[in-house]
Enzyme design. Structure first.
Site, PDB file in Angstrom:
ATOM      1  N   ASP A 294       0.821  -1.207   0.000  1.00 60.24           N
ATOM      2  CA  ASP A 294       0.000   0.000   0.000  1.00 60.24           C
ATOM      3  C   ASP A 294       0.858   1.262   0.000  1.00 60.24           C
ATOM      4  O   ASP A 294       1.807   1.383   0.782  1.00 60.24           O
ATOM      5  CB  ASP A 294      -0.889  -0.017   1.254  1.00 60.24           C
ATOM      6  N   GLU A 336       1.207  -0.894  -5.034  1.00 58.26           N
ATOM      7  CA  GLU A 336       0.110   0.065  -5.178  1.00 58.26           C
ATOM      8  C   GLU A 336       0.745   1.437  -5.332  1.00 58.26           C
ATOM      9  O   GLU A 336       0.980   2.146  -4.368  1.00 58.26           O
ATOM     10  CB  GLU A 336      -0.841   0.034  -3.982  1.00 58.26           C
TER      11      GLU A 336
END
Ligand code: GLC
Length: 663
Positions: A294, A336
């Site tokens: 992330d 990501e």
């Protein structure tokens, strides 16, 4: 020296059974049986150089051998504890290293509670996913977040505990096992740019432990924060302006890129790397097969920059991945990085990092271009933007998607826009207005997210059905509008499913669900309209998924059809080369995929009008009897050699199967 032979001299100087891989390493392997010892020796021989190289980039002033030893020690323990079934999976993946690139891969992403109430409940709903053809399931953050607002779980308080309302770690392990038996890989987030203010590291830092204070970027006054702020953008200008937060207990300013309770960790501290390596190994041993890194772009800070995409970010990934390759090679990483087109490909490994960082990454640029083409009915910018991207590394795989749980930011490069005769700023503005439904002629019903008047940045929230006009036409009972909305929704999904990476459908889009009108009612959600497109699955609607008389059934069967056809086309292996054809008319996007099994030409009419495409395109690609695998029909040209495409048509053209071409 720790890795004196295995690590520094490559294959010519491989370790032997008598002298495994150096004294210290030998001691790390003590206690393992012979087979395990040999496995780890071979893996160390393969990966140690990569580990040391990454550590040298990250910690040039430190004793990288000592750091490597700590990391390998963890990897060895995790390997020893790895359940037999997962070790078998490791072998399987090593035998098929391109498993993520297979055309049969088809993804789905959802919040556990919004799909199945809890982990057990989700396990009871798998028929829905099986029907769709899913092989990859991304469950949104489910590790224990802070209480109250937690950015949809992206403020983690404990990486080793499951949110109690969803179940516990045993339920997670059980679900991973069930999914695996069904051929579905479990994907979870690894939030590694920040932790919750309530995480133990942050708590101990607040309590005055200097060891943990060093896990964060903390400044006693505004001197450094102000210096950084000069070049830092704001991610959430509406509800979290600025990038630093004063904390009384800490008695300092702490770096908080996202919300004030999400504290950025300090990756320049090797202790942080070791902590996260441990977490990676822990999750892998539960049966997680892909970790979504992330906000990876933000993990390294450098004064005078926007503190995104710094070269060290790739070394962080390389170090973590190396540790995983040693202990649990079935584990893959997904970056990501929702960044500009010029910074994207690096996340799949370029230069010294080729083949050494994330296995998969989000094709943010393709996603943006899909919406740009639909809004304008023009492919000029898309041809330019996709052609300007550096080639995708052959081992890399894109996650191709039309939208996700986040807003859509218009990542369009100004130079690409200029080359296509557009002004970048004005075009981004146009797209925001179009998808907010504020442009004459717009069919879309998105919501404006985080309008930043200073930069003009205006992002958009909305489900695929809301953004393609499907849900509004349905609500109005406008049959023509429903037809158009359906056509746009299929076209958008066909473009991403035909790109060759892993298409990921966002929960609810497979049923054409509208924006959730009650998104603001839940505590903590009222300022964040991304919850409008994080809807709960409507199971009454889902019961119609096989019924072609309903809109939900049409959408579901349409997407299922994409998954089925994909699976049959070797040309959709992610390693095939992709080339955008520049010579088609403005309303048509054509993409040639070159693969040893034969070529494929994907043809898309991005307008609501009929278009033509020269059949020569197929012959040029070596296709003698062109056949649209999606529609199951042969492709013919008229007297002028043009094939006609109906509004929003999507064709995946390949050589006709033998029985068809002979008929
Ligand atoms: C990622 C997530 C997003 C979250 C952010 C901070 O971009 O997708 O939802 O707000 O990271 O963790």
């Amino acid at each position: 020296m720790l890795f004196n032979r295995a690590m520094s001299h490559g294959a010519r100087d491989v370790p032997t059974a008598e002298s495994p891989a150096g004294d210290s390493l030998g001691s790390l392997l003590t206690g393992l049986d012979e087979a395990d010892r040999e496995t780890l020796e071979l893996r160390l021989e393969r990966w140690s150089d990569d580990l040391l190289a990454a550590l040298r980039v990250l910690y040039p002033e430190q004793d990288v051998s000592a750091i490597a030893q700590r990391l390998v020690g963890r990897a060895v323990s995790a390997y020893s504890e790895r359940p037999p079934e997962l070790r078998r999976l490791d072998q399987r993946r090593l035998l098929r290293p391109d498993w993520l690139q297979q055309p049969g891969m088809f993804g789905y992403a959802c919040y556990t509670e919004r799909f199945g109430e809890d982990l057990k409940g989700l396990g009871g709903r798998l028929d829905h996913l099986r029907d769709l053809g899913v092989t990859y399931l991304h469950l949104m953050p489910l590790l224990l977040p802070r209480d109250g607002d937690n950015d949809g779980g992206y403020a983690v308080q404990d990486y080793r505990t499951v949110r109690p309302d969803l179940g516990d770690v045993d339920d997670l392990r059980d679900l991973a096992t069930t999914l695996r038996a069904d051929g579905i890989s479990l994907v979870l987030d690894l939030v590694l740019n920040h932790v919750a203010r309530e995480h133990e590291w942050a708590r101990r830092a607040r309590a005055g432990e200097s060891h943990y204070r060093d896990y964060f970027h903390v400044y006693p006054d505004r001197v450094m924060p102000d210096a950084y702020e000069r070049t830092l953008p704001e991610v959430f200008p509406d509800f979290a302006p600025g990038n630093f937060t004063w904390d009384d207990e800490l008695d300092g300013w702490v770096w908080t890129t996202f919300n004030e309770w999400q504290w950025d960790v300090n990756w320049a501290n090797p202790d942080v790397l070791v902590e996260y390596a441990d977490i990676v190994l822990y999750l892998a041993n539960l049966g997680v097969e892909v970790l979504r890194l992330d906000a990876i772009a933000f993990t390294w800070k450098r004064l005078g920059t926007n503190c995104q995409n710094q070269p060290e970010v790739h070394a962080v990934t390389q170090a973590l991945r190396t540790v995983a390759r040693i202990a649990c090679p079935a584990l893959a990483f997904k970056a990501e990085a929702i960044v500009g087109p010029r910074d994207l490909v690096q996340y799949l490994g370029q230069g010294e990092h080729a083949g050494r960082v994330s296995d998969i990454a989000y094709h943010n640029s393709l996603m943006v271009q899909v919406w740009s083409m639909l809004a304008t009915g023009s492919t000029g910018l898309t041809k330019q933007a996709l052609t300007a991207l550096p080639p995708t590394p052959p081992s890399g795989t894109w996650i191709c998607y039309v939208r996700c749980h986040d807003d859509i930011g218009w990542a369009i490069d100004d130079a690409d826009a200029a080359a296509a005769g557009l002004d970048g700023y004005a075009h981004r503005r146009f797209l925001s207005d179009w998808y907010a439904g504020d442009q004459p002629g717009s069919w879309a019903h998105g919501l404006v997210f985080q309008h930043n008047p200073a930069t003009g940045d205006k992002r958009i929230s909305g489900t695929a059905a809301a953004l393609t006009g499907l849900s509004d036409a349905e609500r109005r009972g406008d049959a023509g509008g429903v037809g158009q909305g359906l056509a746009r929704l299929f076209l958008a999904h066909a473009v991403v499913a035909g790109w060759g990476g892993i298409p990921v459908v966002w929960s609810g889009d497979e049923l054409g669900m509208p924006n959730d009108p009650h998104w603001a009612d839940e505590p903590g959600h009222e300022d964040d309209n991304r919850w409008a497109h994080r809807e709960r699955i409507d199971w009454a609607l889902a019961s119609h998924r096989g019924d072609l008389a309903t809109t939900a059934g049409k959408v579901f069967q349409g997407l299922r059809h994409l998954a089925t056809v994909r699976r049959s086309l070797p040309q959709l292996h992610a390693s095939a080369q992709t080339r955008v054809v520049l010579e088609t008319s403005d309303g048509v996007l054509a993409v040639v995929r070159t693969h040893p099994s034969g070529s494929m030409v994907c043809v898309y009419n991005v307008t609501g009008h009929w278009q033509t495409v020269p059949v020569r395109l197929f012959a040029d690609a070596g296709i003698v009897h062109p056949h649209d695998a999606l529609g199951g029909h042969p492709v013919f040209g008229d007297a002028a050699g043009q094939a006609s495409l109906s509004p929003y048509a999507a064709w995946w053209v390949v050589e006709a199967p033998v029985e068809v071409s002979r008929a």
